[in-house]
Write an enzyme that holds these catalytic residues in place. Structure first.
Site, PDB file in Angstrom:
ATOM      1  N   ARG A 145       0.871  -1.175   0.000  1.00 21.80           N
ATOM      2  CA  ARG A 145       0.000   0.000   0.000  1.00 21.80           C
ATOM      3  C   ARG A 145       0.912   1.229   0.000  1.00 21.80           C
ATOM      4  NH1 ARG A 145      -2.095  -3.695   3.769  1.00 21.80           N
ATOM      5  NH2 ARG A 145      -4.199  -4.440   3.244  1.00 21.80           N
ATOM      6  N   LYS A 170      -2.111  -2.467   7.494  1.00 21.47           N
ATOM      7  CA  LYS A 170      -3.558  -2.351   7.728  1.00 21.47           C
ATOM      8  C   LYS A 170      -4.002  -3.493   8.634  1.00 21.47           C
ATOM      9  CE  LYS A 170      -7.895  -1.620   5.285  1.00 21.47           C
ATOM     10  NZ  LYS A 170      -8.561  -1.570   3.983  1.00 21.47           N
ATOM     11  N   HIS A 237      -2.686   3.085  -5.687  1.00 28.80           N
ATOM     12  CA  HIS A 237      -3.388   1.846  -5.313  1.00 28.80           C
ATOM     13  C   HIS A 237      -3.612   0.940  -6.522  1.00 28.80           C
ATOM     14  CE1 HIS A 237      -5.107  -0.196  -1.903  1.00 28.80           C
ATOM     15  NE2 HIS A 237      -6.151  -0.555  -2.627  1.00 28.80           N
ATOM     16  N   ARG A 240      -0.920  -1.539  -6.840  1.00 31.63           N
ATOM     17  CA  ARG A 240      -1.127  -2.705  -5.956  1.00 31.63           C
ATOM     18  C   ARG A 240      -2.068  -3.700  -6.637  1.00 31.63           C
ATOM     19  NH1 ARG A 240      -1.362  -4.579  -0.489  1.00 31.63           N
ATOM     20  NH2 ARG A 240      -3.464  -5.085   0.244  1.00 31.63           N
ATOM     21  N   HIS A 263      -3.827  -9.471   3.262  1.00 33.49           N
ATOM     22  CA  HIS A 263      -5.282  -9.568   3.431  1.00 33.49           C
ATOM     23  C   HIS A 263      -5.612 -10.525   4.578  1.00 33.49           C
ATOM     24  CE1 HIS A 263      -6.183  -8.307  -1.005  1.00 33.49           C
ATOM     25  NE2 HIS A 263      -6.076  -7.276  -0.191  1.00 33.49           N
ATOM     26  N   TYR A 272      -9.207 -10.249  -7.270  1.00 32.89           N
ATOM     27  CA  TYR A 272      -8.203 -10.072  -8.317  1.00 32.89           C
ATOM     28  C   TYR A 272      -8.229 -11.187  -9.360  1.00 32.89           C
ATOM     29  CZ  TYR A 272      -6.427  -6.491  -5.231  1.00 32.89           C
ATOM     30  OH  TYR A 272      -6.326  -5.380  -4.449  1.00 32.89           O
TER      31      TYR A 272
END
Length: 287
Positions: A145, A170, A237, A240, A263, A272
């Site tokens: 990120r 995150k 982003h 990414r 994640h 994705y």
């Protein structure tokens, strides 16, 4: 009990379980707006136990019609309310979680924008700023990120061990990102010949400020896209997304991609697995 009183208790609880500052701030913003909405609607201070599912539905409708919130933003507010009332129910402050009676907001699934390897090369070539050229390549070759990338320090980028240590990403989670053969010499050259002599411990920095802002990176990206004459919007982003999408196209295991992206679940990573029209055409012609 006063609604705002319970909101403060909830925010304190989030801090105690070490939810990230960004998450807590987002919840605070959503819940404060909800409280102000009820205060205006009933012309009095709202009490938690008096709130109904209808109040929640009215709030979500107000966000749509008066505040022009997109479906994704309203869905986020509903998620906040459900988390808040789940907490209140668990602490026996309400008899039931009224948020569970509110139907989900239908979201249109958008095809994610991503760049091909050739497009990434074109984009980098259109950037006149050496440091941002490198940052763009790092984002594309690591899946970091932008906030994680610009927070890297000289201690968390270990070129000897060929690994990037993402500290408190995150969800307040740490993870390790291996440095690829393509990226390693670029980072070594930057560190040895281009990184300014500064007191800053940030890996990517300028001599003037000792840091680099995400706003500036995205502005340079927008200028490069304009120079190329592209119609698509490209942000940090998107790089990414491009990293993840290219790994999927090269048949990298989804669990490995999940770990690289940081994640919490495979469900998030699975977005994705999109295909372009050419790939879909090849698929149907296999029959």
């Amino acid at each position: 009990m006063l609604l705002m009183q319970v909101i403060h208790m909830f925010l304190h609880y989030l801090s105690s379980i070490e939810r990230s500052k960004e998450t807590t701030t987002g919840y605070e913003k959503d819940l404060t707006q909800f409280s102000k909405f009820l205060e205006k609607k009933y012309n009095c201070t709202p009490y938690l136990e008096e709130i109904t599912a209808t109040d929640l539905e009215s709030f979500l409708l107000w966000l749509k019609e008066k505040r022009n919130y997109a479906p994704a933003s309203r869905a986020r507010n509903l998620y906040t309310l459900r988390s808040f009332f789940a907490y209140a129910y668990k602490k026996e402050l309400v008899a039931r979680n009224v948020a569970l009676s509110v139907e989900n907001i239908k979201l249109q699934q958008k095809e994610r924008v991503y760049l091909s390897e050739t497009e990434v090369q074109q984009l980098v070539g259109a950037i006149d700023h050496d440091l941002i050229q490198l940052v763009v390549l790092v984002l594309y070759l690591t899946g970091l990120r932008i906030s994680e990338c610009l927070s890297l320090t000289t201690d968390t980028v270990d070129l000897d061990q060929r690994v990037i240590h993402v500290v408190a990403g995150k969800g307040n989670k740490d993870r390790l990102i291996p440095i690829s053969d393509k990226l390693l010499p670029l980072l070594q050259h930057y560190l040895e010949h281009e990184r300014p002599d500064t007191d800053s411990d940030l890996f990517f920095c300028t001599k003037k400020t000792g840091k680099l802002s995400d706003v500036y990176v995205n502005r340079v990206l927008a200028d490069a896209v304009k120079k190329l004459g592209w119609k698509k919007k490209v942000t940090a982003h998107i790089l990414r997304h491009s990293f993840a999408s290219q790994l999927v196209k090269k048949d990298v295991n989804l669990v490995q991609i999940q770990k690289l992206l940081g994640h919490s679940s495979l469900k998030v990573t699975s977005i994705y697995t999109h295909s372009n029209l050419e790939q879909l055409s090849e698929a149907v012609n296999c029959l």
